[in-house]
Design a protein around this motif. Structure first.
Motif, short mmCIF file in Angstrom:
data_model
loop_
_atom_site.label_atom_id
_atom_site.label_comp_id
_atom_site.label_asym_id
_atom_site.label_seq_id
_atom_site.Cartn_x
_atom_site.Cartn_y
_atom_site.Cartn_z
N VAL A 131 43.48 58.78 -10.19
CA VAL A 131 44.02 58.19 -8.98
C VAL A 131 43.91 59.20 -7.84
O VAL A 131 44.46 60.30 -7.93
CB VAL A 131 45.49 57.79 -9.19
CG1 VAL A 131 46.09 57.22 -7.91
CG2 VAL A 131 45.62 56.81 -10.35
N PRO A 132 43.17 58.87 -6.76
CA PRO A 132 43.10 59.78 -5.62
C PRO A 132 44.48 59.96 -5.00
O PRO A 132 45.33 59.10 -5.16
CB PRO A 132 42.16 59.07 -4.65
CG PRO A 132 41.42 58.08 -5.47
CD PRO A 132 42.36 57.69 -6.58
N LEU A 175 29.33 67.43 -12.45
CA LEU A 175 30.56 66.70 -12.14
C LEU A 175 30.32 65.21 -12.31
O LEU A 175 29.42 64.65 -11.72
CB LEU A 175 30.97 67.01 -10.69
CG LEU A 175 32.24 66.44 -10.12
CD1 LEU A 175 33.44 66.77 -10.98
CD2 LEU A 175 32.45 66.96 -8.70
N ARG A 176 31.14 64.56 -13.16
CA ARG A 176 30.99 63.13 -13.43
C ARG A 176 32.31 62.40 -13.20
O ARG A 176 33.35 62.82 -13.68
CB ARG A 176 30.55 62.88 -14.87
CG ARG A 176 30.33 61.38 -15.13
CD ARG A 176 30.12 61.07 -16.58
NE ARG A 176 31.39 61.16 -17.27
CZ ARG A 176 31.50 61.40 -18.57
NH1 ARG A 176 30.46 61.60 -19.32
NH2 ARG A 176 32.70 61.45 -19.12
N PHE A 177 32.22 61.32 -12.43
CA PHE A 177 33.37 60.45 -12.20
C PHE A 177 33.08 59.10 -12.83
O PHE A 177 31.98 58.57 -12.68
CB PHE A 177 33.60 60.24 -10.69
CG PHE A 177 34.09 61.46 -9.98
CD1 PHE A 177 35.43 61.77 -9.94
CD2 PHE A 177 33.19 62.29 -9.34
CE1 PHE A 177 35.88 62.90 -9.28
CE2 PHE A 177 33.63 63.43 -8.66
CZ PHE A 177 34.97 63.73 -8.64
N ALA A 178 34.06 58.52 -13.52
CA ALA A 178 33.92 57.19 -14.10
C ALA A 178 35.10 56.34 -13.64
O ALA A 178 36.25 56.78 -13.66
CB ALA A 178 33.89 57.26 -15.62
N ASN A 179 34.80 55.12 -13.22
CA ASN A 179 35.82 54.13 -12.85
C ASN A 179 36.76 54.64 -11.77
O ASN A 179 37.96 54.79 -11.96
CB ASN A 179 36.60 53.68 -14.09
CG ASN A 179 35.67 53.13 -15.14
OD1 ASN A 179 34.75 52.37 -14.83
ND2 ASN A 179 35.86 53.52 -16.38
N VAL A 180 36.18 54.89 -10.60
CA VAL A 180 36.93 55.40 -9.46
C VAL A 180 37.24 54.25 -8.51
O VAL A 180 36.35 53.48 -8.16
CB VAL A 180 36.11 56.48 -8.70
CG1 VAL A 180 36.87 56.98 -7.49
CG2 VAL A 180 35.76 57.62 -9.63
N GLU A 185 29.84 56.75 -12.87
CA GLU A 185 29.60 55.75 -13.92
C GLU A 185 30.71 54.72 -13.92
O GLU A 185 31.78 54.94 -13.37
CB GLU A 185 29.54 56.44 -15.29
CG GLU A 185 28.37 57.37 -15.46
CD GLU A 185 28.32 58.02 -16.83
OE1 GLU A 185 29.35 58.09 -17.51
OE2 GLU A 185 27.22 58.45 -17.21
N GLY A 186 30.45 53.60 -14.60
CA GLY A 186 31.45 52.53 -14.68
C GLY A 186 31.52 51.81 -13.35
O GLY A 186 30.55 51.23 -12.91
N THR A 187 32.66 51.90 -12.69
CA THR A 187 32.81 51.31 -11.36
C THR A 187 33.16 52.41 -10.36
O THR A 187 33.76 53.41 -10.72
CB THR A 187 33.93 50.24 -11.33
OG1 THR A 187 35.15 50.84 -11.73
CG2 THR A 187 33.58 49.06 -12.23
N ALA A 188 32.77 52.20 -9.14
CA ALA A 188 33.09 53.14 -8.06
C ALA A 188 33.24 52.31 -6.80
O ALA A 188 32.26 52.01 -6.13
CB ALA A 188 32.02 54.19 -7.92
N ASN A 189 34.45 51.94 -6.49
CA ASN A 189 34.70 51.05 -5.35
C ASN A 189 35.45 51.79 -4.25
O ASN A 189 36.42 52.49 -4.51
CB ASN A 189 35.51 49.84 -5.82
CG ASN A 189 34.77 49.05 -6.86
OD1 ASN A 189 33.56 48.85 -6.76
ND2 ASN A 189 35.48 48.60 -7.89
#
Length: 191
Positions: free
Chosen positions: A107-108, A124-129, A155-159
Motif C-alpha cells: 500500500v503506497p 526491483l519488481r512490483f506486483a499488484n500495485v 507484474e500482475g496489475t498496476a493501476n
C-alpha cells in the motif's frame, strides 16, 4: 544462529527493533511476514549468504522501517508482502541476487532511498500495485541497478501508477510491464 534455517522470526509483534546482526541463515535471514506486525525497525544487518540461496529479509505489516541492510548472494534480497503499509527503506543492498527487491500488493506511499541491486537478475519488481502512486526520484532516491538484467518490472496489475524521471540501465530491459494495467504512465526515462 548460523546453522538455523531462519535467523530471526518475528510474528504478530509490535514495536520490535533488530539491530547490528549478521545472519547468513539458509532459508531466511529475517522472516517477519505476519500481516499483524506493527512498527518494526530493522537496521545495520548483514543478511548475505555465501551462495545464492533463500531470502535475506521477508516482511509484512504496518510501519516497517529498514535501514542499512545488506542481503547479497540471495535468491531474493528483500520481499515485502501483500498489504504492507507505511514502508520506508533507507540503505538497502542486494547485489548478485536473482531478485533484488520484490514488492507484492504494498500500500503506497513507499519511500526507497539508497537502493543498490547490482549484477542481479531483476533489480526491483512490483506486483499488484494500486495507485495513485508515482515512482520517481522523490520516491526512489539514489539507486544503482547497474549490471542487472532487468531494472524495473511490474507484474500482475498496476493501476494508477506513474514511473518517471530516472535512468534504468538493465542489460536486457530497463522497464518491463508484464501486467494488466489501467492508467499507467511512463515518462522521462532513460532505459
Amino acid at each position: 544462529m548460523a546453522d538455523n534455517p531462519t535467523g530471526v522470526r518475528i510474528a504478530g509483534s509490535r514495536f520490535i527493533t533488530v539491530n547490528g546482526l549478521t545472519l547468513s541463515s539458509a532459508s531466511y535471514g529475517v522472516l517477519a511476514d505476519s500481516s499483524t506486525n506493527q512498527s518494526l525497525t530493522l537496521s545495520n544487518l548483514n543478511l548475505s549468504s555465501t551462495r545464492p540461496s533463500g531470502v535475506g529479509l521477508r516482511m509484512n505489516g504496518a510501519g516497517l522501517t529498514v535501514s542499512q541492510v545488506i542481503a547479497n548472494h540471495r535468491n531474493s534480497g528483500i520481499e515485502v508482502d501483500n498489504g504492507a503499509s507505511n514502508v520506508s527503506i533507507a540503505g538497502f543492498t542486494a547485489n548478485n541476487t536473482t531478485l533484488g527487491m520484490a514488492w507484492s500488493a504494498v500500500v503506497p506511499p513507499v519511500v526507497l532511498t539508497g537502493i543498490t541491486a547490482k549484477d542481479s537478475g531483476t533489480a526491483l519488481r512490483f506486483a499488484n500495485v494500486a495507485g495513485p502512486w508515482t515512482l520517481s526520484p522523490t520516491t526512489l532516491v539514489t539507486h544503482d541497478f547497474s549490471g542487472s538484467y532487468e531494472s524495473l518490472v511490474f507484474e500482475g496489475t498496476a493501476n494508477g501508477v506513474t514511473v518517471e524521471g530516472f535512468r534504468l540501465p538493465g542489460l536486457t530491459r530497463g522497464l518491463l510491464l508484464n501486467t494488466s494495467t489501467s492508467n499507467f504512465v511512463v515518462g522521462d526515462l532513460d532505459a
